[in-house]
Motif scaffolding. Structure first.
Motif, mmCIF file in Angstrom:
data_model
loop_
_atom_site.group_PDB
_atom_site.id
_atom_site.type_symbol
_atom_site.label_atom_id
_atom_site.label_comp_id
_atom_site.label_asym_id
_atom_site.label_seq_id
_atom_site.Cartn_x
_atom_site.Cartn_y
_atom_site.Cartn_z
ATOM 1 N N VAL A 75 42.370 44.300 32.880
ATOM 2 C CA VAL A 75 43.462 44.009 33.960
ATOM 3 C C VAL A 75 44.625 44.120 34.903
ATOM 4 O O VAL A 75 43.734 42.636 34.851
ATOM 5 C CB VAL A 75 43.805 45.848 34.572
ATOM 6 N N ARG A 76 45.734 43.415 34.239
ATOM 7 C CA ARG A 76 46.985 42.757 35.206
ATOM 8 C C ARG A 76 47.582 43.114 35.870
ATOM 9 O O ARG A 76 48.015 44.386 35.532
ATOM 10 C CB ARG A 76 47.387 41.318 34.308
ATOM 11 N N GLY A 77 47.046 43.135 37.336
ATOM 12 C CA GLY A 77 48.403 43.917 38.596
ATOM 13 C C GLY A 77 47.939 42.959 39.554
ATOM 14 O O GLY A 77 47.806 41.647 38.883
ATOM 15 N N THR A 78 49.389 43.045 40.108
ATOM 16 C CA THR A 78 49.416 42.597 41.887
ATOM 17 C C THR A 78 48.553 43.689 42.677
ATOM 18 O O THR A 78 48.924 44.806 42.768
ATOM 19 C CB THR A 78 50.814 42.762 42.124
ATOM 20 N N ASP A 220 49.033 37.929 41.919
ATOM 21 C CA ASP A 220 48.949 38.315 40.893
ATOM 22 C C ASP A 220 47.341 37.551 40.055
ATOM 23 O O ASP A 220 47.280 36.516 40.174
ATOM 24 C CB ASP A 220 49.676 38.238 39.997
ATOM 25 N N VAL A 221 46.711 38.508 40.017
ATOM 26 C CA VAL A 221 44.829 39.035 39.454
ATOM 27 C C VAL A 221 44.739 39.212 38.185
ATOM 28 O O VAL A 221 46.051 40.644 38.105
ATOM 29 C CB VAL A 221 44.030 39.024 40.389
ATOM 30 N N THR A 222 44.238 39.322 37.769
ATOM 31 C CA THR A 222 43.164 39.321 36.297
ATOM 32 C C THR A 222 41.464 40.277 36.879
ATOM 33 O O THR A 222 40.799 39.308 37.259
ATOM 34 C CB THR A 222 42.759 38.847 35.352
ATOM 35 N N ALA A 223 41.528 41.347 36.893
ATOM 36 C CA ALA A 223 40.527 42.216 37.282
ATOM 37 C C ALA A 223 39.567 42.455 35.522
ATOM 38 O O ALA A 223 39.760 42.983 34.831
ATOM 39 C CB ALA A 223 40.710 43.514 37.430
ATOM 40 N N VAL A 224 38.318 41.997 35.638
ATOM 41 C CA VAL A 224 37.393 41.973 34.565
ATOM 42 C C VAL A 224 36.649 43.082 35.502
ATOM 43 O O VAL A 224 35.434 42.297 35.299
ATOM 44 C CB VAL A 224 37.211 40.999 33.922
ATOM 45 N N LEU A 246 37.663 39.119 39.114
ATOM 46 C CA LEU A 246 39.136 38.742 39.880
ATOM 47 C C LEU A 246 38.818 37.761 39.765
ATOM 48 O O LEU A 246 38.713 36.832 40.535
ATOM 49 C CB LEU A 246 39.453 39.638 41.990
ATOM 50 N N SER A 247 40.574 37.317 39.430
ATOM 51 C CA SER A 247 40.833 35.635 38.656
ATOM 52 C C SER A 247 42.218 35.636 38.312
ATOM 53 O O SER A 247 43.102 36.189 37.861
ATOM 54 C CB SER A 247 39.925 35.321 37.792
ATOM 55 N N GLU A 248 42.388 34.317 39.200
ATOM 56 C CA GLU A 248 44.103 33.941 38.510
ATOM 57 C C GLU A 248 44.375 33.973 37.120
ATOM 58 O O GLU A 248 45.619 34.231 37.139
ATOM 59 C CB GLU A 248 44.986 33.212 39.303
ATOM 60 N N MET A 249 42.990 33.499 36.300
ATOM 61 C CA MET A 249 43.636 32.890 34.837
ATOM 62 C C MET A 249 44.145 34.290 34.707
ATOM 63 O O MET A 249 43.510 35.655 34.824
ATOM 64 C CB MET A 249 42.207 32.059 34.690
ATOM 65 N N THR A 250 44.736 34.099 33.618
ATOM 66 C CA THR A 250 44.932 35.161 32.335
ATOM 67 C C THR A 250 43.589 35.994 31.147
ATOM 68 O O THR A 250 42.589 34.867 31.550
ATOM 69 C CB THR A 250 45.855 35.402 31.561
ATOM 70 N N LYS A 251 43.495 36.474 30.300
ATOM 71 C CA LYS A 251 42.315 36.489 29.617
ATOM 72 C C LYS A 251 42.165 35.621 28.475
ATOM 73 O O LYS A 251 41.720 35.039 28.298
ATOM 74 C CB LYS A 251 42.622 38.005 28.432
ATOM 75 N N ASP A 252 43.939 35.222 27.767
ATOM 76 C CA ASP A 252 43.303 33.425 27.450
ATOM 77 C C ASP A 252 43.024 32.883 28.061
ATOM 78 O O ASP A 252 42.159 31.797 26.965
ATOM 79 C CB ASP A 252 44.905 33.711 27.127
ATOM 80 N N GLN A 253 43.704 32.418 29.331
ATOM 81 C CA GLN A 253 42.421 31.077 30.063
ATOM 82 C C GLN A 253 41.989 31.611 29.974
ATOM 83 O O GLN A 253 40.354 30.528 30.160
ATOM 84 C CB GLN A 253 43.539 31.009 31.665
#
Length: 386
Positions: A75-78, A220-224, A246-253
Motif C-alpha cells: 500500500v502506498r499512502g501518506t 509518502d511511504v510504502t507499507a509492505v 515502511l519504506s520510501e521506495m516504491t514496489k518497483d524500487q
C-alpha cells in the motif's frame, strides 16, 4: 603487544594446517551467503507477487474476503495521525508529536545520545587491538528514546477522513524511514581521570553526539505487510520474513534492490565458495602428502630397527653377552634388572644406565625410549673399561 604482533598471531592461526582454518572460515561465509540468497529470493518472489492497492481499495477488497482472512499487500499512502481521521472532536486537536529542535509535526520521534571514544596508545598502551574492538562492542554507546503515536496511511492528506489504513508497529523490528532533523556534536571536557585513561592506553570519551530523527506528517511511504480488517477498519502490520515494512521506495524500487542484492549474494557466495574449496583441497593434499611421508619414514625406521635387531641378535648368538653378575660397584647396577653392571650407552642421549642385555631388549620396542630422559633412541653402544 603491538598491532603488528597481534596481526602476526592472527595470521599464524589463520594459516594453520596449510590454510585449513582460512578455508573453513571462507566456507562458513559462503554457506551463510547461500542461506541469505534463499531468504532474499523468497522475499523477492513474495513482494513481486504481492498485489499493490490504493488506500481507498483496501476496504472493499477486505469486505469481499472471508471474515478474519489476512493477505500480504503493498500500500502506498501518506502518513497522518490517527486522531485526525476519527471524525470526532479529537480531530480539532490531533494527537501528534512535535520536534524539539525543528518544530515539525511527526508521529515517531527518535532521540539518541552516544559517546564518541578515542584511544591514544602511549608507552603503557600494551593492550591488543582485539581487546579494544571487543570492549567497544560491549560498551554501552549511549542512550536513546523513541516516542510514537498511532498513525495511519491516507490516500489524500487534504481529505484524511475518506479512507485510511491503520499501521500497527507493535512487534515490528524493521527500520523506519526516519528523517534526521537535528545532529550536534558536543565536546567533552577532559579531566585528570581522562589523562590517566589516555596514559595507560584506555579509551576515553571525546564528544557526545546528539541526534533527533522523526517520521513527519505528510510523508509518502510504502507499507509492505499483512493486511486484515478489525471492526471494519483496514489494518496492516509487519511480516517478519520480509526485509521491508515502511519504506520510501516504491514496489518497483524494492524489487530492483532485492534482485540486485540476490545477484551480489549469489556471485559472492560462488566466488568465496570456490576459493574455500581450492584452499581446503590444497590443505587436504598437503596434509595427506605429509602423512604419507611420515608413514614412509616411520616404516623405514622400523625396517632399519628390525635389521639392527636381527644383526644384534645374530651377534649375540655368535658372541655371548658377558654376564657381569659378580661384585658390582655401588651405583653401577642396571636400572632395569638391578643384577648386572651398566655396559651400554644409549644414542643420542648418551645415558649409561643399562646392561647390554636390557639395552638390546629396549631397542626391540616399537618406540624405543631412554628409561631416564624418555628421549627416543636410535640404538646403543657397548662401553668397555680401559
Amino acid at each position: 603487544m603491538s598491532a603488528r604482533d597481534t596481526a602476526a598471531i592472527v595470521t599464524q592461526l589463520a594459516l594453520a594446517a596449510d590454510g585449513a582454518v582460512v578455508g573453513v572460515a571462507l566456507a562458513y561465509i559462503a554457506v551463510r551467503s547461500f542461506f541469505k540468497v534463499v531468504a532474499t529470493s523468497s522475499a523477492l518472489r513474495r513482494i513481486s507477487e504481492a498485489p499493490s492497492f490504493n488506500v481507498s481499495d483496501l476496504r472493499s477488497i477486505l469486505s469481499d474476503a472471508d471474515d478474519g482472512e489476512t493477505k500480504l499487500v503493498i500500500v502506498r499512502g501518506t502518513v497522518e495521525s490517527k486522531s485526525a481521521v476519527n471524525g470526532s472532536w479529537k480531530s480539532l486537536w490531533p494527537d501528534v508529536l512535535v520536534s524539539r529542535h525543528s518544530g515539525d509535526k511527526a508521529v515517531v520521534i527518535h532521540r539518541s545520545q552516544k559517546c564518541i571514544y578515542n584511544e591514544w596508545r602511549w608507552i603503557f598502551g600494551w593492550y591488543p587491538d582485539l581487546r579494544a574492538v571487543l570492549a567497544r562492542a560491549w560498551k554501552e554507546q549511549g542512550s536513546m528514546s523513541m516516542r510514537t503515536v498511532p498513525f495511519v496511511l491516507v490516500e489524500d492528506s487534504h481529505q484524511p477522513q475518506c479512507d485510511y489504513v491503520f499501521v500497527e508497529l507493535d512487534g515490528s523490528k524493521h527500520p523506519l524511514p526516519l528523517t534526521t532533523v537535528h545532529q550536534k556534536m558536543q565536546p567533552i571536557s577532559a579531566s585528570p581521570y581522562t589523562f590517566l585513561q589516555a596514559l595507560f592506553g584506555h579509551e576515553y570519551p571525546v564528544g557526545l553526539l546528539e541526534e533527533e530523527k522523526i517520521l513527519p506528517l505528510g510523508m509518502d511511504v510504502t507499507a509492505v505487510g499483512i493486511c486484515s480488517s478489525r471492526n471494519g477498519i483496514p489494518e496492516i502490520k509487519s511480516c517478519r520474513n520480509l526485509p521491508y515494512f515502511l519504506s520510501e521506495m516504491t514496489k518497483d524500487q524494492m524489487v530492483l534492490e532485492l534482485s540486485f542484492r540476490t545477484k551480489v549474494l549469489l556471485w559472492s557466495g560462488i566466488v568465496i565458495g570456490s576459493v574455500s574449496i581450492g584452499i581446503l583441497g590444497y590443505a587436504i593434499v598437503r596434509n595427506w602428502t605429509k602423512w604419507k611421508q611420515w608413514r614412509e619414514q616411520r616404516r623405514a625406521q622400523q625396517q632399519s630397527h628390525g635389521n639392527d635387531v636381527t644383526g644384534s641378535n645374530t651377534a649375540e648368538s655368535e658372541v655371548p653377552v658377558e654376564e657381569d653378575v659378580g661384585d658390582v660397584p655401588d651405583g653401577q647396577l642396571c636400572v632395569i634388572c638391578l643384577m648386572r653392571q651398566r655396559r651400554s650407552a644409549f644414542i643420542p642421549c648418551g645415558h649409561l644406565v643399562c646392561c647390554q642385555r636390557c639395552a638390546l631388549s629396549i631397542e626391540r620396542d616399537l618406540a624405543p625410549k631412554c628409561p631416564v630422559c624418555r628421549q627416543t633412541i636410535w640404538g646403543s653402544v657397548r662401553i668397555y673399561d680401559s
